[in-house]
Design an enzyme around this catalytic site. Structure first.
Site, PDB file in Angstrom:
ATOM      1  N   TYR A 262      30.088  50.536  24.453  1.00 27.86           N
ATOM      2  CA  TYR A 262      29.138  49.777  23.639  1.00 27.86           C
ATOM      3  C   TYR A 262      29.226  48.281  23.931  1.00 27.86           C
ATOM      4  CZ  TYR A 262      32.684  48.002  20.372  1.00 27.86           C
ATOM      5  OH  TYR A 262      33.738  47.337  19.803  1.00 27.86           O
TER       6      TYR A 262
ATOM      7  N   TRP B 262      46.579  26.311  56.188  1.00 24.88           N
ATOM      8  CA  TRP B 262      46.293  27.247  57.262  1.00 24.88           C
ATOM      9  C   TRP B 262      46.581  26.615  58.630  1.00 24.88           C
ATOM     10  CZ3 TRP B 262      44.066  27.144  52.618  1.00 24.88           C
ATOM     11  CH2 TRP B 262      43.827  28.355  51.957  1.00 24.88           C
TER      12      TRP B 262
ATOM     13  N   HIS C 253      40.032  38.795  53.572  1.00 26.69           N
ATOM     14  CA  HIS C 253      40.228  37.825  52.495  1.00 26.69           C
ATOM     15  C   HIS C 253      40.644  38.598  51.248  1.00 26.69           C
ATOM     16  CE1 HIS C 253      40.070  34.365  50.015  1.00 26.69           C
ATOM     17  NE2 HIS C 253      38.998  34.725  49.349  1.00 26.69           N
TER      18      HIS C 253
ATOM     19  N   CYS D 226      45.553  33.189  51.280  1.00 22.63           N
ATOM     20  CA  CYS D 226      44.781  33.973  50.311  1.00 22.63           C
ATOM     21  C   CYS D 226      45.594  35.079  49.653  1.00 22.63           C
ATOM     22  CB  CYS D 226      43.515  34.516  50.949  1.00 22.63           C
ATOM     23  SG  CYS D 226      43.772  35.749  52.259  1.00 22.63           S
TER      24      CYS D 226
ATOM     25  N   ASP E 249      38.768  34.413  42.167  1.00 22.07           N
ATOM     26  CA  ASP E 249      39.349  34.064  43.459  1.00 22.07           C
ATOM     27  C   ASP E 249      40.012  32.699  43.330  1.00 22.07           C
ATOM     28  OD1 ASP E 249      40.034  33.695  46.080  1.00 22.07           O
ATOM     29  OD2 ASP E 249      38.053  34.136  46.895  1.00 22.07           O
TER      30      ASP E 249
END
Length: 793
Positions: free
Chosen positions: A642, A361, A456, A397, A479
């Site tokens: 179920y 980043w 995000h 991300c 994630d």
């Protein structure tokens, strides 16, 4: 190239660190048994192996075994050194070595010596496989029926729990009376039957469900066609196929050929697979659609980013399986989607395991590719595979999420990319987003580590959760963006979306972190001079806005915030937040009642609820205190599979209560048939959830009640005496309990009774049971049974 000649080799573990090894020489060592080579890893680049001068006795089997371990192996040199006894030396060139108990004659001696005649005799009697045809073209039946026709691969790709067909060409016609065969499937470096990675598929006369079996469906001279069934929970991956034949002349095994490897995937079309998804349009979107949209920006300025998932592109399936292999997790766990997605959420990032993508980043991407450049996953996965596992630079991300969607859809797990706007990052497991202020209400940056991202992106994947309480299946959050560690690794999930919505943060995996991302309160703390922290302000609507994903069948944006949280400021939403925070590191923020004097109980009202009728339940509330108690109960009833997977909410209601001291009150709760009739699934399971909070004490009230709608019975009456070999009649009657027509071969009108007579012939005497079932689109699971005593003829 590596040469380790004339040494005493005890371990080959070090080769794990040589993924690019192409040639290996181990000449003149002391590798006396094939077992000593079991530590040899699967070297993806190894093409030549030299074992000359080693006293290996099992030379007949070693080549096929090693070729299975190393698919690219093209050259294998074997020249075993074996000691010859004095008796054997004298026999060389004259007589074959005798075996204990061997009786010799001229004919046996001639057969042993004349190899040409011996081979010709054996070929007329022994059964061998000449060729294997897996019917694997993308236009053939197997690939079309298994929804794998779009994969660009020359191998057979199938989904577990579903039959497939194959053709075998034999050396002579197959004799069912004397000949036998079975399929041998192996996965991984050390396949074991007990762990499901070595599968022996027997030949049977009749196929059954939920087991590995094969049946001959066509026999034509030397060619036979097999129908093969697999387990719905079989281990996924690349299986090596061999065919083992047995006849009076001996046993034989087909030579291993990589082109006959079989790729096994998860199967969302199979009801017994835990990733089963019953909506065909959703399967087309979440499994088969290779184009999508990922949302970025802010909650008020939402940006669309088209993304090519490319799960069917060339080399993507091998790349996905290579990713699982790189995790070093044993293949025996690859049959459980919970385990698989947890592995993948770790392996798609790089901080601790050299996964697919390196996150960055910083804005400085000169030594790689900027995250904003990527528009699809194929190039990323292909580059990772080609490099032998070197991480690709760089991702953020939405790139992590796009690659995750590609891998999951490729392996057969329904998946989608999900964007959360104003997404909180909780760093201290408080389940709140904390901002610290000094005594002048100025920000203390050194203490404020939590953050709220503009957006995000993560993933939802669909599966049952038998490891969690009922109702927690369905969409699960994973994630792959590396934010916080989970059990020592950078991974997150799978966390049940239903658990997140209700604040059940004590359920695995990583539910507290996901809850904080979508529904934590933003709490402002003032730090006093003595270090004491007091909350001075709470913003309750700051986090988790416009949670978005691409809609099914269109390019529209679908808002799924309601799946992750109750409406903001509603009583249910506040209860979820305060319930969750009791498990956080700052559990004293909210006032929590110590009173526990109001009780709720749910019971059946009379008989069990019937399918086609209104459901009636009794809700009893009791005030055990000496003071008045008032509260409102919110009821929500949902249809469930179920397996515990949530399908749909069919009704919501509210019930106000005002209880005098020590008062007990019972009210009738009713679910009309019209509310649930369009949503029922197999087993007709429903769950009523009641929540509320006592006004005077703040006591939280919550309970759940699961119930099933009973199907009507088929009534069976036997006409006459039951005798072996004599025709017998059964009169079957059924009353349609629904207020609409059941459409079968003969339509059954609403509330009408149908009667039919069926004839059958008993074949075995003694106590027997006659079973009858009815099934149609509107009504499942209708059965009838009658006990019959059959007399001998």
């Amino acid at each position: 190239v590596l040469e380790v000649d004339d040494n005493a080799i005890e371990s080959l573990e070090g080769l794990y660190q040589l993924p690019k090894l192409q040639e290996l020489s181990l000449k003149n060592n002391q590798i006396s048994k094939l077992k000593a080579l079991e530590t040899l890893p699967t070297c993806p680049a190894l093409t030549r192996l030299d074992l000359r001068g080693n006293p290996i006795h099992q030379t007949a089997n070693i080549k096929s075994e090693l070729c299975q371990l190393m698919p690219k192996l093209s050259s294998l040199s074997l020249m075993p050194v074996e000691s010859v006894s004095l008796r054997e030396r004298s026999a060389i060139g004259r007589f074959p070595a005798e075996k204990p108990g061997t009786k010799w004659s001229c004919s046996t001696w001639f057969q042993q010596c004349c190899l040409c005649c011996c081979r010709q005799s054996a070929s007329r009697t022994a059964l061998r496989v000449s060729s294997v045809d897996l019917i694997k073209s993308s236009t053939d039946q197997n690939r079309r029926e298994h929804h794998t026709d779009r994969y660009r691969s020359e191998n057979l790709i199938i989904r577990r729990g579903q039959p497939f067909q194959m053709l075998l060409e034999l050396s002579r016609p197959f004799n069912p009376k004397t000949d036998k065969l079975h399929l041998d499937l192996k996965l991984g470096r050390f396949p074991e039957v007990s762990k499901g990675t070595h599968v022996i598929v027997p030949l049977v006369e009749d196929l059954q469900e939920n087991c590995w079996e094969a049946k001959i469906i066509e026999l034509n001279d030397k060619s036979i066609q097999l129908s093969v069934c697999s387990l719905p929970n079989a281990v996924i991956g690349r299986y090596r196929l061999s065919v083992v034949t047995s006849s009076p002349a001996g046993d034989a095994i087909s030579a291993y050929n990589p082109v006959n490897d079989i790729y096994m995937l998860f199967n969302p079309w199979c009801k017994d697979d835990s990733v089963y998804l019953d909506n065909e349009e959703e399967r087309k979107e979440y499994v088969l659609n290779d184009m999508g949209i990922i949302y970025c920006g802010t909650d008020s300025q939402i940006e669309e980013r088209p993304w090519h998932f490319g799960q069917f592109d060339k080399d993507i399936l091998p790349a996905c399986l290579f990713l699982l292999e790189c995790s070093r997790a044993p293949p025996s766990g690859w049959g459980d989607p919970v385990n698989v997605v947890r592995l993948l959420s770790a392996m798609i990032n790089t901080p601790d395991d050299n996964g697919v993508l390196m996150g960055d980043w910083s804005g400085m991407y000169e030594d790689g590719t900027a995250p904003t450049f990527w528009s699809g996953s194929s190039e990323i996965l292909r580059q990772y595979l080609k490099s032998g596992g070197i991480p690709v630079r760089y991702g953020q991300c939405w790139v992590f999420s796009g690659v995750t969607t590609s891998v999951l859809r490729c392996l057969g797990i329904p998946a989608r990319s999900v964007t959360n706007f104003n997404s909180a990052h909780d760093t201290d497991a408080s389940l709140t987003t904390d901002v610290y202020l000094d005594d002048k209400y100025e920000l203390i940056e050194d203490l404020t580590h939590d953050a709220i991202w503009n957006f995000h992106v993560w993933n939802d994947c669909w599966m049952a959760r038998p490891d969690l309480p009922a109702g927690m299946g369905g969409w699960q959050v994973i994630d792959a963006t590396p934010q916080e560690t989970s059990q020592g690794a950078f991974r997150c999930g799978p966390a049940s979306v239903t658990a997140v919505r209700n604040g059940l943060v004590f359920l695995k995996h990583d539910t507290p972190f996901v809850f904080a991302e979508v529904n934590s309160d933003k709490v402002y703390w003032q730090v006093a001079s003595n270090g004491e922290c007091l909350p001075v302000n709470i913003e309750k609507n700051e986090v988790g806005i416009n949670i978005s994903t691409k809609a099914v069948g269109s390019d529209a944006r679908q808002d799924i915030t309601h799946l992750y949280k109750h409406p903001e400021d509603s009583e249910e939403e506040r209860i979820a937040v305060e319930t969750a925070c009791q498990f956080g590191s700052k559990r004293g923020i909210y006032e929590v009642s110590s009173a526990n004097d109001v009780y709720i109980e749910i019971k059946m009202n009379g008989e069990e609820p019937k399918l086609g009728a209104d459901v009636k339940l009794d809700i009893t509330v009791k005030n055990t205190s000496s003071e008045q108690r008032t509260f409102t109960l919110t009821g929500q009833v949902a249809v469930m599979y179920y397996t515990g997977v949530y399908k749909a909410t069919v009704m919501k209601s509210q019930m106000p209560f005002e209880l005098n001291p020590n008062q007990v009150d019972t009210v009738l709760w009713c679910l009309p048939h019209d509310r649930y009739k369009a949503h029922l699934v197999d087993q007709a399971m429903l769950m009523l959830t009641l929540t509320g909070r006592v006004t005077q004490t703040k006591q939280v009230l919550a309970t759940q009640f699961r119930f099933r709608l009973c199907s009507p019975d088929l009534l069976i009456k036997i006409d006459g005496d039951a005798v072996v070999g004599e025709e017998l009649k059964a009169i079957i009657s059924f009353r349609n309990p629904l207020n609409y027509t059941l459409k079968k071969v003969n339509n059954i009108q609403s509330m009408a009774t149908m009667t039919l007579t069926e004839s059958f012939t008993p074949v075995e005497s003694g106590p027997q049971k006659l079973l009858v079932s009815l099934d149609c689109h509107q009504l499942h699971g209708v059965y009838g049974a009658a006990n019959i005593t059959v007399q001998a003829a």
